[in-house]
Structure formats: structure tokens, C-alpha cells
Design an enzyme around this catalytic site. Structure first.
Site, PDB file in Angstrom:
ATOM      1  N   ILE A  16      64.168  57.431  35.960  1.00 13.68           N
ATOM      2  CA  ILE A  16      64.344  56.083  35.335  1.00 13.68           C
ATOM      3  C   ILE A  16      65.746  55.958  34.560  1.00 13.68           C
ATOM      4  O   ILE A  16      66.137  54.718  34.431  1.00 13.68           O
ATOM      5  CB  ILE A  16      63.065  56.033  33.993  1.00 13.68           C
ATOM      6  CG1 ILE A  16      63.035  54.704  33.430  1.00 13.68           C
ATOM      7  CG2 ILE A  16      63.382  57.266  32.905  1.00 13.68           C
ATOM      8  CD1 ILE A  16      62.726  53.706  34.354  1.00 13.68           C
ATOM      9  N   SER A  38      71.784  67.436  30.392  1.00 14.47           N
ATOM     10  CA  SER A  38      70.723  67.374  31.343  1.00 14.47           C
ATOM     11  C   SER A  38      70.929  68.889  31.974  1.00 14.47           C
ATOM     12  O   SER A  38      72.108  69.247  32.366  1.00 14.47           O
ATOM     13  CB  SER A  38      70.747  66.552  32.522  1.00 14.47           C
ATOM     14  OG  SER A  38      69.331  65.988  33.013  1.00 14.47           O
ATOM     15  N   ARG A  39      69.868  69.606  32.429  1.00 13.86           N
ATOM     16  CA  ARG A  39      70.080  70.803  32.839  1.00 13.86           C
ATOM     17  C   ARG A  39      70.681  71.078  34.236  1.00 13.86           C
ATOM     18  O   ARG A  39      71.401  72.032  34.615  1.00 13.86           O
ATOM     19  CB  ARG A  39      68.754  71.642  33.002  1.00 13.86           C
ATOM     20  CG  ARG A  39      67.876  71.741  31.366  1.00 13.86           C
ATOM     21  CD  ARG A  39      66.555  72.101  31.634  1.00 13.86           C
ATOM     22  NE  ARG A  39      65.998  71.010  32.651  1.00 13.86           N
ATOM     23  CZ  ARG A  39      64.782  71.401  33.305  1.00 13.86           C
ATOM     24  NH1 ARG A  39      64.010  72.177  32.850  1.00 13.86           N
ATOM     25  NH2 ARG A  39      64.360  70.417  33.973  1.00 13.86           N
ATOM     26  N   LYS A  92      59.219  55.843  26.489  1.00 12.55           N
ATOM     27  CA  LYS A  92      57.903  55.883  26.406  1.00 12.55           C
ATOM     28  C   LYS A  92      57.318  57.086  27.247  1.00 12.55           C
ATOM     29  O   LYS A  92      57.878  57.406  28.349  1.00 12.55           O
ATOM     30  CB  LYS A  92      57.242  54.577  26.903  1.00 12.55           C
ATOM     31  CG  LYS A  92      57.558  53.925  28.380  1.00 12.55           C
ATOM     32  CD  LYS A  92      57.172  54.650  29.698  1.00 12.55           C
ATOM     33  CE  LYS A  92      55.578  55.026  29.735  1.00 12.55           C
ATOM     34  NZ  LYS A  92      55.458  55.496  31.041  1.00 12.55           N
ATOM     35  N   ASP A 172      50.107  58.127  31.964  1.00  9.23           N
ATOM     36  CA  ASP A 172      51.585  57.987  31.915  1.00  9.23           C
ATOM     37  C   ASP A 172      52.043  56.328  32.562  1.00  9.23           C
ATOM     38  O   ASP A 172      52.831  55.708  31.432  1.00  9.23           O
ATOM     39  CB  ASP A 172      52.487  58.745  32.778  1.00  9.23           C
ATOM     40  CG  ASP A 172      54.244  58.452  32.685  1.00  9.23           C
ATOM     41  OD1 ASP A 172      54.608  58.599  31.701  1.00  9.23           O
ATOM     42  OD2 ASP A 172      54.119  58.006  33.687  1.00  9.23           O
TER      43      ASP A 172
END
Ligand code: NAP
Length: 315
Positions: A16, A38-39, A92, A172
Site C-alpha cells: 500500500i 522497514s525491516r 486502516k 481486512d
């Protein structure tokens, strides 16, 4: 001269972020995207860190963060950012539980920060047109049906988190329909009954049917299904004394008794552009925007729902 743009960082770079956040931030003109945490993933030309602690430790210039990782992993990052005095945007659904987000809202108040629980579907091109119609004094809503169906293999390939506890499964996407419904209806709704269909090998439902009660005689129901082969259906049908209003394509199109109603033209990034405009205004006014209604309805469906086992899901 002082930079008036919000110095923004993104946490949890994934689908996203690339599809919507990046183009919308770029088009907004209100933000400088200065870092990511971010990993595994990075964004070309943007300073990258492995986690939010390392990022905020190194970058005191960051003023706001967009948290875009799956909901089960969002709370501690949000808590840390708000504790450091940053403004926070939550993808969200805003969290894995209702109480954790309530606690974050309290922390935002205490620290004079802005917390924004986004519901992107509420910014669909036709949603406000539908809302205006339904709020007319001469319009009476008799019933409402949410039909939110898509092929999980097409829309969520490889997303293991979505099948785990807290990932919400079919809710979701379904929560997007509920976010629109609760924005449209003038009255509050609450869960009366729910049927939840769990694959034997998964911790989250693949399909669900929910009936809602209202204070009036208006009947409200929702069906969510991930077992669709063909085109997705993201529609809300509202039967009224003035005809059947159908909000379709996830809030992008509208018709009354089958006749199309004109709606504003949106760019493909319209929903997220609206989100980033709203976040910029909220930051400027130091005003949180927290609405947990769709998450509460999903939580209540899990509380009250009858569970049925269906065949294993194999991707
Ligand atoms: P995603 O691509 O599966 O995940 C986003 C990123 O989160 C991943 O690339 C990963 O980055 C990080 N992540 C994944 N698992 C993690 C874990 N266990 N712990 C910490 N970080 C983890 O998901 P997405 O589709 O972007 O969705 C993210 C959120 O946006 C969800 O809440 C979803 O409901 C919402 N959303 C998605 C869409 C859509 O079309 N996909 C649309 C609207 C809203 P690293 O591995 O680099 O850490």
C-alpha cells in the site's frame, strides 16, 4: 528560511505504501519524505532504517510518521512515536484491538500530538454525494446491504499476517465497506448476529455474514467473501423511499434505481490524496481524528459470531 513542509517518515514499506502513499505524498506538496523504517524494504533516494527506534534516534528532524505495517505490529511503533512527540497516521485498521488505539488516543492528547486513524474508503469519489442524498430530510432509509467480495488470491497474495490472529481475514477488506456504511448512515448500528467461516488451517475467517440492529426499523446486513473467482464486488445498496441507491466499486460510483449519478472525477490516488490533505490539516491544527466505529463492529462480530469450519485454504 524555515521549511514549512512536514518532515515525514514511513514505517512498514509494502504494497500500500508503493501503490498509494508514495504518489499521494509526492502530489500533496505538504510533506518531505525524509526516511523510512522497514525491516527489509527501502525506497530509492530516501534514508532507510531497520526500525523506528533507530530512525528516530538518528533523525530528530522527523515530525510525523505514517505507520503502514500490518495492524498486529503497529501499537508499539505508534506508542514510541507519540511518546517522542510526533504526529502519527495509522493505516486502516488502526490497530489489532480497540483498547490499544483508545490508549494511543489518550497518549496523543497528553503529549499534544495528532493521531489520525485513516479510513481510505470514506474518501471514494461517490461517498460524499451518497451521504448528502441520504441526509436529505425527505429521504428515509429502509435497509442497507454491504456486499464486499473479492478473490483473496488476487488481492492478498503471500500476506501471511492477514490470516493470523489480529489480521482480520476477510474483514481486512470488509472493514472498508463498514467504514463507508458507518459514515453514510445517520443512525448508529450494532452487531446483532454473525456467521464466521474459518478455514481449518487459518486463524482468521475467509467469509462472514453479519446482521446489524439500529434504533429504527432499518435493516442492515453485510456479506464478506474471499472465495470469489471473477470480478470483485465492493458495493453498498441502500433501499430508500426515493429509490435504491447503489454505491459501487468501493465508493467510486453511484446510481439511483440503476441510473448513474454524476460524481466528482478522482485521480487513481484520490482516496490517499484526501488522507494526506486531512493529515496536514490535522497536524497544523494539532487536532486528532480518531474514529474506531468500524473496528468496534468487527470486534463485536468476532465476540458474537458463530464459528463454522470450512475447508483448508491453500494459496
Ligand atoms: P504488506 O505489503 O504485506 O506489509 C507492509 C509491510 O509491513 C511489509 O512490506 C513489511 O515490511 C512490514 N511487515 C510485514 N509483516 C511484518 C511484521 N510481522 N512485523 C513488522 N513489519 C511487518 O501489507 P500492505 O498490503 O501494504 O498492507 C498494510 C496495511 O495497509 C494493512 O493494515 C492493510 O489493511 C492496509 N491497506 C492495504 C491495502 C492494499 O491494497 N494492500 C489497501 C488499503 C489499506 P518489512 O518486511 O520491510 O518490515
Amino acid at each position: 528560511m524555515e521549511n514549512s513542509k512536514v518532515q515525514l517518515a514511513i514505517v512498514g514499506v509494502g504494497k500500500i505504501v508503493r501503490d498509494q502513499h508514495l504518489p499521494s505524498i509526492e502530489r500533496s506538496g505538504c510533506y518531505d519524505l525524509v526516511a523510512t523504517a522497514s525491516r527489509n524494504e527501502t525506497i530509492d533516494g530516501v534514508d532507510a532504517y531497520k526500525d523506528i527506534q533507530a530512525m528516530l534516534g538518528d533523525r530528530p528532524d522527523i515530525e510525523a510518521v505514517s505507520l503502514c505495517m500490518p495492524p498486529q505490529y503497529r501499537y508499539s511503533a505508534a506508542h514510541y512515536a507519540l511518546s517522542e512527540g510526533l504526529d502519527v497516521l495509522l493505516e486502516k485498521p488502526p490497530g489489532a484491538t480497540v483498547c490499544e488505539v483508545e490508549q494511543l488516543a489518550e497518549l496523543a492528547r497528553t503529549n499534544d500530538c495528532c493521531l489520525y486513524t485513516t479510513w481510505h474508503s470514506r474518501h471514494g469519489a461517490a461517498v460524499d454525494v451518497a451521504r448528502e442524498f441520504l441526509r436529505r430530510a425527505d429521504v428515509e432509509i429502509q435497509s442497507a446491504e454491504v456486499h464486499w467480495k473479492e478473490d483473496v488470491r488476487k488481492w492478498h497474495p503471500g500476506q501471511e499476517w492477514i490470516w493470523q490472529a489480529g489480521g482480520l481475514g476477510v474483514f481486512d477488506p470488509g472493514i472498508n465497506g463498514l467504514s463507508i456504511l458507518t459514515y453514510l448512515l445517520p443512525q448508529r448500528i450494532f452487531v446483532e448476529s454473525a456467521q464466521l467461516h474459518f478455514p481449518l488451517n487459518k486463524a482468521a475467517p475467509i467469509a462472514a455474514n453479519v446482521s446489524f440492529r439500529t434504533a429504527s426499523k432499518c435493516k442492515v446486513s453485510a456479506e464478506f467473501d474471499w472465495r470469489i473467482d471473477g470480478d470483485e464486488q465492493w458495493d453498498i445498496e441502500l433501499m430508500t423511499n426515493k429509490g435504491t441507491l447503489c454505491l459501487s466499486s468501493g465508493g467510486a460510483q453511484l446510481s439511483l434505481d440503476g441510473q448513474p449519478i454524476e460524481v466528482p472525477v478522482h485521480s487513481p490516488y484520490g482516496e490517499y490524496e484526501a488522507i494526506y490533505d486531512k493529515f496536514a490539516r490535522a497536524i497544523a491544527n494539532k487536532e486528532s481524528a480518531v474514529d474506531l466505529t468500524p473496528l468496534k463492529l468487527v470486534a463485536d462480530a468476532f465476540l458474537l459470531g458463530n464459528r463454522h469450519h470450512v475447508e483448508d485454504f491453500v494459496e
